[in-house]
Design a protein around this motif. Structure first.
Motif, PDB file in Angstrom:
ATOM      1  N   ASN A 159       9.429   6.304  -5.819  1.00 45.54           N
ATOM      2  CA  ASN A 159       8.338   6.947  -6.288  1.00 45.54           C
ATOM      3  C   ASN A 159       6.898   6.603  -5.729  1.00 45.54           C
ATOM      4  OD1 ASN A 159       8.227   4.463  -7.627  1.00 45.54           O
ATOM      5  ND2 ASN A 159       7.945   5.105  -9.739  1.00 45.54           N
ATOM      6  N   VAL A 160       7.119   5.647  -4.670  1.00 39.68           N
ATOM      7  CA  VAL A 160       5.923   5.129  -4.258  1.00 39.68           C
ATOM      8  C   VAL A 160       5.771   5.799  -2.960  1.00 39.68           C
ATOM      9  CG1 VAL A 160       4.828   3.150  -3.155  1.00 39.68           C
ATOM     10  CG2 VAL A 160       6.092   2.822  -5.318  1.00 39.68           C
ATOM     11  N   ALA A 161       4.446   6.492  -2.500  1.00 39.61           N
ATOM     12  CA  ALA A 161       4.358   7.219  -1.263  1.00 39.61           C
ATOM     13  C   ALA A 161       4.004   6.487  -0.239  1.00 39.61           C
ATOM     14  CB  ALA A 161       3.281   8.217  -1.714  1.00 39.61           C
ATOM     15  N   PHE A 162       3.174   5.450  -0.235  1.00 34.99           N
ATOM     16  CA  PHE A 162       2.650   4.475   0.565  1.00 34.99           C
ATOM     17  C   PHE A 162       2.206   3.132  -0.124  1.00 34.99           C
ATOM     18  CE2 PHE A 162      -0.188   7.861   0.466  1.00 34.99           C
ATOM     19  CZ  PHE A 162      -1.427   7.375   0.347  1.00 34.99           C
ATOM     20  N   TRP A 163       1.740   2.304   0.725  1.00 35.98           N
ATOM     21  CA  TRP A 163       1.060   1.139   0.264  1.00 35.98           C
ATOM     22  C   TRP A 163      -0.362   0.948   0.826  1.00 35.98           C
ATOM     23  CZ3 TRP A 163       3.354  -2.405  -3.357  1.00 35.98           C
ATOM     24  CH2 TRP A 163       4.573  -2.046  -3.771  1.00 35.98           C
ATOM     25  N   ILE A 164      -1.476   0.702   0.132  1.00 38.88           N
ATOM     26  CA  ILE A 164      -2.513   0.277   0.877  1.00 38.88           C
ATOM     27  C   ILE A 164      -3.188  -1.152   0.319  1.00 38.88           C
ATOM     28  CG2 ILE A 164      -5.085   0.830   0.907  1.00 38.88           C
ATOM     29  CD1 ILE A 164      -4.078   3.643   0.528  1.00 38.88           C
ATOM     30  N   PHE A 165      -3.057  -2.018   1.263  1.00 31.42           N
ATOM     31  CA  PHE A 165      -3.584  -3.510   0.999  1.00 31.42           C
ATOM     32  C   PHE A 165      -2.661  -4.006   0.084  1.00 31.42           C
ATOM     33  CE2 PHE A 165      -7.666  -1.240   2.448  1.00 31.42           C
ATOM     34  CZ  PHE A 165      -7.811  -2.135   3.847  1.00 31.42           C
ATOM     35  N   GLY A 166      -1.590  -3.678  -0.073  1.00 35.28           N
ATOM     36  CA  GLY A 166      -0.402  -4.306  -0.836  1.00 35.28           C
ATOM     37  C   GLY A 166      -0.471  -3.648  -2.400  1.00 35.28           C
TER      38      GLY A 166
END
Length: 277
Positions: A3-10
């Motif tokens: 369910n996580v699309a992507f990560w930004i700065f952790g």
């Protein structure tokens, strides 16, 4: 299903939040175009959103807390959690209506114009937002023994189904998503045929959305429904009552030719560029 699309700065960016944000942006542009049909500038929509977004979030949270009081009775601090969980859509709608009333009273304008402009955008956003439930693997009904028309390991279209932990279930999120998107198109058609039918789009929105919820909520897995007295599904009961009231009010507005109201205030009057030159 991730369910996580992507990560930004952790920091994880979840599909649910991303889809909701996209729905809000699309809705804002659509509402702006509709507002111009009644002589309003985009500033009216922006002012409404500044009120509706925070009041919608607060309303969604309070609605959930009221009907899930056992969950918070011994932990009142949890009520003020900043996590985007434990929200109820009807509370958000109530918050949005309150925002429309406040803006209308403040700027001396028609509250029906505001809610009519928001109606198809809201239903479209709700239709898109249901795909967040797909990525969260939630909002499904009874188990299915087999499916056809499988398009992925997680989704089947005939019948609509979602795979959760190896078991196929009726994909209520998909049914509601399609219904809401089609409903938004119906409201836009009403806008095209009756652009000045004040109140028509809003009551039609409640009719279409609540009638679907009244049916689908009864098919939902109990753990995803707010309950009172242990047996009554809150959203289903509310949906059934509101749907009946809304269709009666829509018929009334249609026969009456729309509600009367004040003209567009000068502050929000739409001025095409050729008129400004």
């Amino acid at each position: 299903m991730n369910n996580v699309a992507f990560w930004i700065f952790g920091m994880p960016i979840y599909w649910y939040g991303l889809i909701i944000m996209c729905g809000m942006i699309i809705g804002m542009f659509l509402s702006t175009r509709l507002a111009r049909k009644r002589g309003y500038s985009s500033e009216m929509i922006l002012d409404f959103l500044l009120l509706a977004v925070p009041l919608g979030i607060v309303g969604a949270r309070l609605y959930y807390v009221v009907f899930s009081w056992d969950e918070f009775a011994n932990n009142l601090g949890a009520i003020f959690s900043l996590r985007m969980v434990g929200l109820a859509i009807y509370g958000a709608v109530i918050g949005g209506i309150i925002a429309a009333v406040i803006l209308a009273k403040w700027r001396k304008m028609s509250v029906w114009d505001i809610m009519d402009c928001a109606a198809p955008s809201l239903l479209l956003a709700q239709g898109l937002g249901r795909w967040g439930n797909f990525f969260n693997q939630e909002l499904y009904g009874a188990a299915l023994t087999q499916v056809s028309g499988q398009v992925s390991e997680h989704l089947a279209l005939f019948p609509p189904a979602v795979n959760v932990d190896g078991q196929w279930y009726v994909g209520l999120f998909l049914i509601e998503s399609v219904w809401n998107i089609c409903g938004a198109l119906v409201i836009l058609y009403l806008w095209k045929k009756k652009p000045n039918l004040r109140g028509g789009a809003f009551w039609l929105y409640l009719t279409l959305y609540c009638s679907a919820r009244a049916v689908l909520e009864g098919m939902r897995q109990p753990e995803y429904s707010l309950m009172i007295f242990g047996t009554i599904r809150v959203s289903q009961a509310v949906s059934a009552v509101v749907a009946v009231v809304a269709i009666c009010m829509f018929i009334y507005v249609w026969r009456k030719g729309g509600y009367k109201g004040p003209d567009v205030p000068e502050r929000y009057r739409y001025k095409p560029k050729q008129q400004e030159a």
